[in-house]
Design a protein around this motif. Structure first.
Motif, short mmCIF file in Angstrom:
data_model
loop_
_atom_site.label_atom_id
_atom_site.label_comp_id
_atom_site.label_asym_id
_atom_site.label_seq_id
_atom_site.Cartn_x
_atom_site.Cartn_y
_atom_site.Cartn_z
N ARG A 199 0.80 -1.21 -0.07
CA ARG A 199 0.10 -0.04 0.17
C ARG A 199 1.02 1.15 0.03
N ALA A 200 0.65 2.42 -0.78
CA ALA A 200 1.50 3.65 -0.82
C ALA A 200 0.89 4.25 0.48
N ASN A 201 2.06 4.78 1.11
CA ASN A 201 1.78 5.47 2.23
C ASN A 201 2.26 6.93 1.84
N VAL A 202 1.35 7.60 1.33
CA VAL A 202 1.50 9.01 1.02
C VAL A 202 2.00 10.08 1.94
N ALA A 203 1.33 9.77 3.04
CA ALA A 203 1.71 10.63 4.25
C ALA A 203 3.05 10.79 4.56
N LEU A 204 3.73 9.70 4.51
CA LEU A 204 5.43 9.53 4.80
C LEU A 204 6.34 9.51 3.67
N SER A 205 5.77 9.86 2.51
CA SER A 205 6.36 9.65 1.23
C SER A 205 6.61 11.22 0.83
N THR A 206 7.77 11.29 0.04
CA THR A 206 7.95 12.62 -0.73
C THR A 206 7.48 12.49 -2.00
N ASP A 207 7.14 13.78 -2.75
CA ASP A 207 6.79 13.57 -4.15
C ASP A 207 8.04 14.09 -5.15
N GLU A 208 9.11 14.07 -4.48
CA GLU A 208 10.23 14.37 -5.41
C GLU A 208 10.47 13.16 -6.51
N LYS A 209 11.08 13.67 -7.60
CA LYS A 209 11.25 12.81 -8.70
C LYS A 209 12.25 11.54 -8.20
N ARG A 244 7.09 3.60 0.78
CA ARG A 244 7.28 4.85 1.22
C ARG A 244 8.32 5.24 0.34
N ILE A 245 8.07 6.42 -0.19
CA ILE A 245 9.30 7.14 -0.97
C ILE A 245 10.02 8.04 -0.34
N TYR A 246 11.22 7.69 0.29
CA TYR A 246 12.21 8.41 0.97
C TYR A 246 13.38 9.07 0.24
N ARG A 247 13.75 10.18 0.86
CA ARG A 247 15.03 10.46 0.26
C ARG A 247 16.34 9.71 1.10
N LEU A 248 17.28 9.35 0.40
CA LEU A 248 18.42 8.76 0.91
C LEU A 248 19.84 9.66 0.83
N ARG A 249 20.31 9.90 1.88
CA ARG A 249 21.36 10.91 1.89
C ARG A 249 22.79 10.22 2.35
N CYS A 250 23.69 9.88 1.56
CA CYS A 250 24.92 9.40 1.80
C CYS A 250 25.93 10.25 2.38
N TRP A 309 26.20 12.45 -1.91
CA TRP A 309 25.33 12.23 -2.85
C TRP A 309 24.12 11.64 -2.21
N SER A 310 23.02 11.79 -3.02
CA SER A 310 21.70 11.42 -2.52
C SER A 310 21.00 10.68 -3.80
N MET A 311 19.68 10.09 -3.18
CA MET A 311 18.81 9.47 -4.38
C MET A 311 17.39 9.55 -3.53
N VAL A 312 16.56 9.25 -4.51
CA VAL A 312 15.14 9.22 -3.80
C VAL A 312 14.61 7.62 -4.43
N ILE A 313 14.04 7.07 -3.28
CA ILE A 313 13.76 5.67 -3.57
C ILE A 313 12.60 5.01 -2.76
N PRO A 314 11.49 4.49 -3.63
CA PRO A 314 10.59 3.83 -3.25
C PRO A 314 10.71 2.36 -2.51
N TRP A 315 10.94 2.68 -1.12
CA TRP A 315 11.06 1.41 -0.36
C TRP A 315 9.80 0.53 -0.03
N ILE A 316 9.85 -0.45 0.34
CA ILE A 316 8.61 -1.25 0.88
C ILE A 316 8.91 -1.98 2.04
N GLY A 317 8.39 -1.88 3.01
CA GLY A 317 8.40 -2.61 4.42
C GLY A 317 7.25 -1.88 5.21
#
Length: 329
Positions: free
Chosen positions: A68-78, A141-147, A151-159
């Protein structure tokens, strides 16, 4: 990652940072993530995910993972393209270059797999991957990932929130921290021969950090089960901390009374603090943390992005009220 410095004082990456990113040949095209409807019951989700893993085991290929998509905890970034998120990794158990995990992680056997949850708990558990999948409804949940490398990414994780699992074992009043231990098998992980860290890889969180709703126990990404190089079959994702805090291929979770020793903090304590919250105001000793390069964005002169405090997840700020974030970096 290690950086070298040229005579004019600019931090330069090693070639592993600037070589073209790995491209997969002969891999199937992955189906985009499934949209869930409210009418689907949890039993249907469990059945679908069991079937997906059964197919994966039989075919050796990546399979869809319903969530299920958790929009409330997700970013809308590309979102970062899948090929970049799966081909540009730090997973030193499979090599030191960014492309090494994708090239070498096929040796990882993700079934059978169990995770032991123990320590300062009333009900210690050992769960296999199927039990973990069924423990709580899966969310995307679509989260920002910052190394920490800048560098950074935007990834749709599942969990699902790690707290769902921790509540099952009933932490005692002595549980102040949570320690995560990852697989260390020389037969499966050629990078262990490097000796860059004291294996196995261990990470840790304070108990309130581990129980925060954003802390994700993760079994998938981009609508499919986790690729081996991204920490299969189960990993942690803590989006307000630098990426190395999100342990991959977890085999043990231990609740403890004292702050655990962790891999990078042991190896270089001046450079990798225990907390390692994303903080543009606290530089790494060898490079600035004020900005970041977004992986997957095209253009040789693509401007860097300003780094956000807590990676933009302001809802965790209350966890650190009164703390000196430069001292406890």
């Amino acid at each position: 990652m290690l950086f070298k410095r040229n005579p004019n004082g600019i931090d330069l990456p090693f070639p592993s940072e600037i070589t073209p990113q790995a491209v997969y040949e002969g891999r199937r095209q992955f189906i985009t993530r499934m949209a869930a409807t409210a009418a689907v019951g949890s039993g249907m989700w469990e059945m679908a995910n069991r079937e997906a893993f059964a197919q994966a085991a039989a075919s050796g290929g990546a399979q869809k993972l319903a969530a299920r998509a958790n929009v409330a905890l997700s970013t809308d970034e590309k979102q970062t393209p899948f090929k970049d998120a799966a081909g540009y990794n730090n997973f030193y158990e499979f090599g030191l270059d960014k492309s090494d995990p994708a090239e070498n992680a096929h040796t990882l056997r993700t079934r059978p797999w169990t995770v032991r949850i123990e320590g300062e708990v009333n009900k210690p558990l050992t769960l296999d991957i199927d039990s973990l999948l069924k423990l709580a409804p899966l969310e995307e949940r679509i989260y920002r990932l910052r190394c920490v490398e800048g560098w950074s990414m935007v990834i749709p994780w599942i969990g699902y929130s790690l707290s769902n699992l921790l509540k099952q074992v009933e932490p005692t009043g002595n549980a102040k921290f949570v320690e995560f231990t990852t697989l260390a098998d020389r037969k499966q992980m050629p990078g262990l021969r490097s000796g860059v860290l004291d294996w196995p890889y261990v990470e840790g969180l304070r108990i309130d950090e581990a129980m925060h709703p954003l802390t994700l126990l993760t079994m998938g990404m981009y609508g499919q089960v986790l690729p081996n190089q991204n920490g299969a079959p189960v990993r942690l994702v803590v989006p307000w901390k630098y990426g190395f805090k999100s342990a991959k291929s977890i085999v043990r979770i231990r609740l403890v009374s004292r702050q655990p020793r962790t891999a990078w903090n042991d190896s270089a304590p001046r450079e990798y603090g225990f907390y390692s919250n994303v903080n543009p105001n606290v530089d790494h000793p060898r490079w600035s943390q004020a900005s970041e390069r977004r992986i997957g964005e095209t253009g040789l002169f693509q401007p860097k992005r300003k780094t956000l405090m807590f990676n933009g997840y302001d809802q965790v700020a209350s966890l650190y009220t009164g703390m000196d974030l430069k001292r406890y970096y």
